[in-house]
Design a protein around this motif. Structure first.
Motif, PDB file in Angstrom:
ATOM      1  N   VAL B  83       0.855  -1.188   0.000  1.00 15.16           N
ATOM      2  CA  VAL B  83       0.000   0.000   0.000  1.00 15.16           C
ATOM      3  C   VAL B  83       0.892   1.240   0.000  1.00 15.16           C
ATOM      4  O   VAL B  83       1.904   1.278   0.695  1.00 15.16           O
ATOM      5  CB  VAL B  83      -0.910  -0.009   1.237  1.00 15.16           C
ATOM      6  N   ASN B  85       2.073   5.165   0.744  1.00 15.03           N
ATOM      7  CA  ASN B  85       2.070   5.866   2.017  1.00 15.03           C
ATOM      8  C   ASN B  85       0.825   6.717   2.296  1.00 15.03           C
ATOM      9  O   ASN B  85       0.320   6.677   3.419  1.00 15.03           O
ATOM     10  CB  ASN B  85       3.326   6.724   2.154  1.00 15.03           C
ATOM     11  N   LYS B  87      -2.218   6.288   1.470  1.00 13.51           N
ATOM     12  CA  LYS B  87      -3.303   5.398   1.882  1.00 13.51           C
ATOM     13  C   LYS B  87      -3.078   4.885   3.301  1.00 13.51           C
ATOM     14  O   LYS B  87      -4.010   4.748   4.085  1.00 13.51           O
ATOM     15  CB  LYS B  87      -3.407   4.216   0.919  1.00 13.51           C
ATOM     16  N   LYS B  88      -1.794   4.591   3.635  1.00 15.45           N
ATOM     17  CA  LYS B  88      -1.476   4.104   4.975  1.00 15.45           C
ATOM     18  C   LYS B  88      -1.840   5.146   6.028  1.00 15.45           C
ATOM     19  O   LYS B  88      -2.384   4.822   7.085  1.00 15.45           O
ATOM     20  CB  LYS B  88       0.023   3.800   5.084  1.00 15.45           C
TER      21      LYS B  88
END
Lengths: 123, 161
Positions: B83, B85, B87-88
């Motif tokens: 994923v 960053n 989105k994290k």
């Protein structure tokens, strides 16, 4: 009350202990000298020609989804069956029967829909 | 004794939940989630919710995890599950917000705790008594929700002909 669950805990620990013991013992005692032939997926078998992670058909998903829905239906039937007799004696009416009948009837609509849409067929 | 069992189960639940979100392979995540569900079932037993504990194992650890595995295999993720960053960060913020939302009711409950000896036992009989007298309406609503789930699953997966 909690002590009633002791046998369940013992069975669970025995199951985990059995597998951990056997796996650990074979890991410790067994000889290990791997080579490329031994590390094949099917040793002495058919040579694999593709990855094990292939795309599954969506049909598996529909079947398991329908399974879960009727699984939950059965979950509701379990307490129903437990109290059914006491209910008839105490209230003297068949109300509890029609409660479950309505429940099942609504779910039968879903079953009929799945059937008519061909979701249960495996062509 | 009960406290010791609770601590073991809680550590198991939280550590396997951490494994769920740190594993690279989604199949391992699903398997770690199974052990989380088993630990939760044990905590339900400690809370006298025996029926719920059995359902937790039969429905969640059994049926729903099979569904999760099917979905993982349907999506056929290989290397794409890294994923990015942004989105994290969004996921982390939403997760923290959810944790705080859960913390408020916990402090509310603490104010009016019922002693365990006065708590009703959550076995199939007591649940049946409550479910088919006071909670008949939610029970019937449950069947409509299941009907919606059936129709939804078929509409989303069947080819339109």
């Amino acid at each position: 009350m909690l002590i009633d669950y002791l046998p369940l805990l013992i069975v669970f620990l025995a199951a985990v202990g059995f597998s951990v013991f056997n796996w650990g013992l074979s890991h410790l005692v067994g000889p290990s000298n791997p080579d490329s032939k031994k590390l094949e997926v099917y040793e002495s078998g058919v040579t694999p020609d593709s990855d094990a992670r292939l795309k599954f058909s969506i049909k598996f998903y529909i079947i398991s989804m329908i399974f879960i829905i009727f699984d939950i239906e059965i979950v509701f039937m379990y307490p129903w069956a437990t109290v059914f007799k006491d209910f008839l004696i105490k209230t003297g009416s068949h109300f509890i029967f029609f409660e479950m009948a309505t429940f099942v009837l609504i779910l039968l609509v879903g079953y009929y829909y799945a059937w008519k849409k061909g979701a249960l067929e495996w062509e | 004794m009960e406290l010791a069992i609770f601590i073991v189960l809680a550590v198991l639940a939280i550590s396997s939940a951490v494994v769920v979100i740190t594993q690279k392979s989604p199949v391992y995540s699903v398997l770690a989630l199974v052990s989380t569900f088993f630990a939760l079932a044990g905590i339900y037993v400690l809370l006298n919710a025996y029926f719920l504990a059995m359902i937790q194992i039969a429905v969640y650890a059994g049926a729903i995890m099979v569904l999760f595995l099917f979905v993982v295999m349907l999506l056929n993720l290989k290397e794409q599950y890294y994923v990015e960053n942004p989105k994290k960060i969004i996921g982390g913020v939403l997760g923290l917000a959810f944790v705080f939302a859960l913390l408020f009711p916990i402090f509310e409950i603490e104010k009016n705790l019922v002693p365990e000896s006065q708590m009703p036992v959550g076995d199939a009989y007591n649940i049946g008594i409550r479910l088919f007298t006071d909670y008949v309406f939610p029970f019937e609503i449950a069947s409509i929700i299941l009907l919606i789930a059936t129709v939804g699953a078929i509409v989303f997966t069947k080819k339109h002909s």
